[in-house]
Motif scaffolding. Structure first.
Motif, PDB file in Angstrom:
ATOM      1  N   TYR A 244       3.677 -18.375 -39.067  1.00 37.25           N
ATOM      2  CA  TYR A 244       4.475 -17.177 -39.345  1.00 37.25           C
ATOM      3  C   TYR A 244       5.528 -17.414 -40.434  1.00 37.25           C
ATOM      4  O   TYR A 244       6.595 -16.810 -40.423  1.00 37.25           O
ATOM      5  CB  TYR A 244       5.178 -16.691 -38.070  1.00 37.25           C
ATOM      6  CG  TYR A 244       4.240 -16.243 -36.982  1.00 37.25           C
ATOM      7  CD1 TYR A 244       3.924 -14.901 -36.810  1.00 37.25           C
ATOM      8  CD2 TYR A 244       3.659 -17.166 -36.109  1.00 37.25           C
ATOM      9  CE1 TYR A 244       3.061 -14.484 -35.810  1.00 37.25           C
ATOM     10  CE2 TYR A 244       2.791 -16.767 -35.103  1.00 37.25           C
ATOM     11  CZ  TYR A 244       2.491 -15.424 -34.962  1.00 37.25           C
ATOM     12  OH  TYR A 244       1.637 -15.012 -33.970  1.00 37.25           O
ATOM     13  N   GLU A 258       5.452  -8.607 -30.486  1.00 41.28           N
ATOM     14  CA  GLU A 258       5.467 -10.066 -30.342  1.00 41.28           C
ATOM     15  C   GLU A 258       5.322 -10.745 -31.697  1.00 41.28           C
ATOM     16  O   GLU A 258       6.022 -11.726 -31.999  1.00 41.28           O
ATOM     17  CB  GLU A 258       4.330 -10.501 -29.411  1.00 41.28           C
ATOM     18  CG  GLU A 258       4.280 -12.006 -29.168  1.00 41.28           C
ATOM     19  CD  GLU A 258       3.132 -12.409 -28.265  1.00 41.28           C
ATOM     20  OE1 GLU A 258       2.912 -13.624 -28.100  1.00 41.28           O
ATOM     21  OE2 GLU A 258       2.453 -11.508 -27.729  1.00 41.28           O
ATOM     22  N   LYS A 262       8.178 -13.148 -34.017  1.00 43.17           N
ATOM     23  CA  LYS A 262       7.874 -14.513 -34.443  1.00 43.17           C
ATOM     24  C   LYS A 262       8.041 -14.720 -35.946  1.00 43.17           C
ATOM     25  O   LYS A 262       7.945 -15.845 -36.430  1.00 43.17           O
ATOM     26  CB  LYS A 262       6.440 -14.874 -34.038  1.00 43.17           C
ATOM     27  CG  LYS A 262       6.246 -15.051 -32.540  1.00 43.17           C
ATOM     28  CD  LYS A 262       4.813 -15.446 -32.228  1.00 43.17           C
ATOM     29  CE  LYS A 262       4.613 -15.650 -30.731  1.00 43.17           C
ATOM     30  NZ  LYS A 262       3.203 -16.020 -30.418  1.00 43.17           N
TER      31      LYS A 262
END
Length: 365
Positions: A244, A258, A262
């Motif tokens: 990420y 989610e 991240k």
């Protein structure tokens, strides 16, 4: 006052004749129609024909406190909207030699995701297209979910059903992709592309590869689909991101919370979707959905288009206007797309301007 003119005999006898003549004046026909729809029950008040103080400000995810006390009236309006099976005119504007109108489908966003509403929605959209065609409009652009692939295949079903239509149907995907591409800082060498696979997604991915920009995905199956779908001769390449770390995220529908949490600190999220993502991060930058600023000569723009700031217009709305100004005698619907560079330069040439937000300073600081 007129009553005193009648009392004292000073009334102008030609007034009644002038008034009656004005009523007989032919109805002004639009050259371009933008077909959108309601988003939430409170979005009724944000229309130009709603409450002016609300319409002049962007639509917020949180309703104004005083609207809670208007729920009986809102309920009645929503009930009428659910019964009313015809689009209505919410805004009239002018630009250059074009008369522009925005028509609204009286249905809400949630209804577009329910299969039981598919037939009704298509009937309303189809009726609007036929009405615009009979009124002499040159172009009809499909806004928000009126071009949903699962609903009508980006408008393709109407072309197939009525091949003799003179009006051109535009879904604006090419301009949406062009705006996203020109929002990315020029020094960028890698972006993370995340969202549902749609026309805009693939148009962006293909253009990035041609510009030799590496496209990263979060999942292996997405990477496989990209390899299969896009031109093998593309100069760029694809990679799988597991940490990420990319700072530039191009995000669409299907991007979950989610994944957003991240992302690295200082990431820039550039949506290519119709609707803006939920802003969960205070340490990241969220750009607007694909849109541009209207030229100063664009008249009668007194309201905000959904969540966009004043005088900003969505890519899908602008696309129809540019289509008419350029005189393009083709449809942009189904899975067909235009050259993103051609569409971008035509839009700039007609005075529309991108947002002046120094993203590169934010990313490369």
């Amino acid at each position: 006052m007129p009553i005193y003119d009648y009392i004292y005999g000073t009334v102008d006898e030609s007034s009644d004749e002038t008034y009656e003549t004005s009523l007989k004046r032919p109805k002004e026909s639009p050259n371009v129609v933008h077909l959108t729809h309601l988003t939430t029950p409170d979005s009724l008040y944000h229309l130009p024909i709603g409450i002016a103080s609300l319409a002049s400000n962007p639509l917020s995810s949180s309703s104004k406190w005083y609207l809670r006390f208007m729920w009986p009236f809102t309920f009645c309006l929503n009930l009428m909207a659910s019964i009313f099976g015809h689009s209505f005119v919410s805004e009239r504007t002018t630009f250059k030699n074009l008369n522009l109108q925005t028509w609204v489908v009286p249905r809400f966003t949630k209804q577009y995701f329910l299969k039981r509403h598919t037939t009704t929605l298509n009937k309303i959209i189809e009726a609007a297209i036929l009405e615009a065609n009979s009124s002499g409009a040159k172009v009809l652009s499909l806004g928000l979910l009126n071009q949903k692939e699962e609903l009508n295949g980006y408008g393709q079903i109407y072309i197939q059903k009525y091949p003799q239509l003179k009006i051109k149907i535009v879904d604006g995907s090419s301009l949406a992709a062009a705006i996203v591409l020109n929002t990315i800082p020029k020094a960028t060498t890698q972006v993370l592309l995340r969202g549902n696979f749609d026309k805009v997604y693939f148009a962006i991915a293909n253009a990035l590869c041609e510009r030799n920009v590496q496209v990263a995905t979060l999942y292996k199956d997405e990477l496989t689909k990209l390899h299969r779908r896009l031109n093998k001769k593309s100069k760029g390449d694809f990679t799988l991101s597991t940490n990420y770390t990319p700072k530039i995220w191009l995000v669409g529908d299907g991007w979950n919370e989610e994944e957003q949490m991240k992302a690295a600190k200082g990431s820039v999220f550039i949506p290519f979707s119709q609707f803006p993502p939920n802003k969960l991060r205070k340490d990241c930058f969220y750009h607007y959905t694909p849109a541009m600023i209207a030229p100063p000569s664009f008249m009668n723009v007194h309201s905000c288009e959904n969540w966009l700031p004043r005088r900003a217009m969505s890519a899908w709305r602008i696309a129809g206007i540019v289509h008419a100004l350029e005189g393009w005698n083709v449809n942009e619907c189904g899975f067909s797309t235009f050259n993103v560079n051609q569409v971008w330069h035509a839009t700039i040439r007609h005075g529309f301007q991108p947002f002046k937000i120094p993203i590169d300073q934010f990313v490369f600081q």
